[in-house]
Design an enzyme around this catalytic site. Structure first.
Site: not given
Ligand SMILES: CC(C)(COP(=O)(O)OP(=O)(O)OC[C@H]1O[C@@H](n2cnc3c(N)ncnc32)[C@H](O)[C@@H]1OP(=O)(O)O)[C@@H](O)C(=O)NCCC(=O)NCCS
Length: 209
Positions: A134, A143
Site C-alpha cells: 500500500h 523493475h
Molecule cells: C547485484 C548484482 C547486479 C551484482 O552483479 P555484478 O555487478 O556482476 O557483481 P559481482 O557478481 O561481480 O559481485 C560483486 C560482489 O558482490 C557480491 N554479490 C553479488 N550479488 C550479490 C547479492 N545479490 N547478494 C549478496 N552479495 C552479492 C558477490 O559475491 C561479490 O562479492 P565478492 O567481491 O566478495 O566476491 C547481481 O549479483 C544480482 O544480484 N542481480 C540481480 C539478478 C536478479 O535478481 N534477476 C532477476 C530477474 S527477474
C-alpha cells in the site's frame, strides 16, 4: 484489427509478456527486434522486423516494450511517437480496487500483488510473484523482480532494479538509478545511486555504467 499487440523484444521477458497479453484476452501481431539472427518467427509469432518498422503497425496496434534493460526501454519509449502503449496486467495479478494507478506500457505479471493506493510509473515491470504494498510509489522504467517484496509506503525512484527475492522495508525511499541485488534486504533509505547487496543492504563500490 485494433486490440492487436506488437511486443518489442523477442527475448525471455518478451515471451512472458506475450503470454500475459494472450491471458488478458488480446492477440499478438508479432515481435519487433533489432537482432536479425532471431529469424522470421519467435514463440509462434512473426518477427515483424527491427524496431524502426513500428510505423507500419502504429495505426492499428498497441505496443509494449519487453526488454529488461530499463535504459533501452526509455530510449525506445522516447523514440516511438504517436503510438498507443499497451499496459499488460496478468489476470492472476491481484490489484487493489483502491487508488491504484499503473502507467502506460507497464507490465504486471502473474501472482503479483499491487495493494491499495500504490502508484506504478510508465514502462515498469512488476514481475511474477512480487509484492508492491500500500502507498508505494514506483518510478518510471523501474523493475521489481520475481518474488521481491516492497513493503508499504516506499518511494522508489526511476530506473531502479529490485532483484529477485529482495525485500524493502516500509517507510523508506530508494533514489533513481539503483540496483538492489537478489535476496538483499533494504532497511534504510538509499540516497546515492549505485548497486546494493546483502542483508542489510550495503553499497558495492561501483556505479551503474
Ligand atoms: C547485484 C548484482 C547486479 C551484482 O552483479 P555484478 O555487478 O556482476 O557483481 P559481482 O557478481 O561481480 O559481485 C560483486 C560482489 O558482490 C557480491 N554479490 C553479488 N550479488 C550479490 C547479492 N545479490 N547478494 C549478496 N552479495 C552479492 C558477490 O559475491 C561479490 O562479492 P565478492 O567481491 O566478495 O566476491 C547481481 O549479483 C544480482 O544480484 N542481480 C540481480 C539478478 C536478479 O535478481 N534477476 C532477476 C530477474 S527477474
Amino acid at each position: 484489427m485494433m486490440g492487436e499487440v506488437v511486443v518489442i523484444g523477442a527475448s525471455g521477458h518478451g515471451k512472458v509478456v506475450a503470454d500475459c497479453v494472450l491471458k488478458s484476452g488480446d492477440s499478438i501481431r508479432g515481435f519487433l527486434d533489432d537482432d536479425p539472427s532471431i529469424g522470421t518467427s519467435f514463440v509462434g509469432f512473426p518477427i515483424l522486423g527491427s524496431v524502426d518498422n513500428y510505423k507500419k503497425y502504429a495505426k492499428d496496434c498497441k505496443f509494449i516494450i519487453a526488454i529488461g534493460d530499463s535504459f533501452a526501454r526509455e530510449r525506445i519509449a522516447k523514440k516511438l511517437d504517436s503510438i498507443s502503449w499497451y499496459t499488460a496486467i496478468h489476470p492472476a495479478a491481484v490489484i487493489s480496487e483502491i487508488g491504484v494507478s499503473i502507467g502506460d506500457g507497464s507490465v504486471v505479471l502473474a501472482n503479483s500483488v499491487v495493494n491499495s493506493n500504490a502508484k506504478i510509473g510508465r514502462h515498469c515491470i512488476v514481475n511474477s510473484g512480487s509484492v508492491i504494498e500500500h502507498d508505494d510509489f514506483i518510478g518510471d522504467f523501474s523493475h521489481v523482480s520475481v518474488g521481491s517484496c516492497v513493503a508499504g509506503t516506499v518511494n522508489v525512484g526511476k530506473h531502479v532494479w529490485i532483484g529477485a527475492g529482495a525485500t524493502v522495508i516500509n517507510n523508506i525511499s530508494i533514489c533513481n538509478n539503483c540496483i538492489i541485488g537478489a535476496g538483499t534486504v533494504v532497511v534504510k533509505s538509499i540516497n546515492e545511486s549505485g548497486t546494493y547487496v546483502g542483508v542489510p543492504a550495503r553499497r558495492l563500490q561501483r556505479n551503474l555504467t
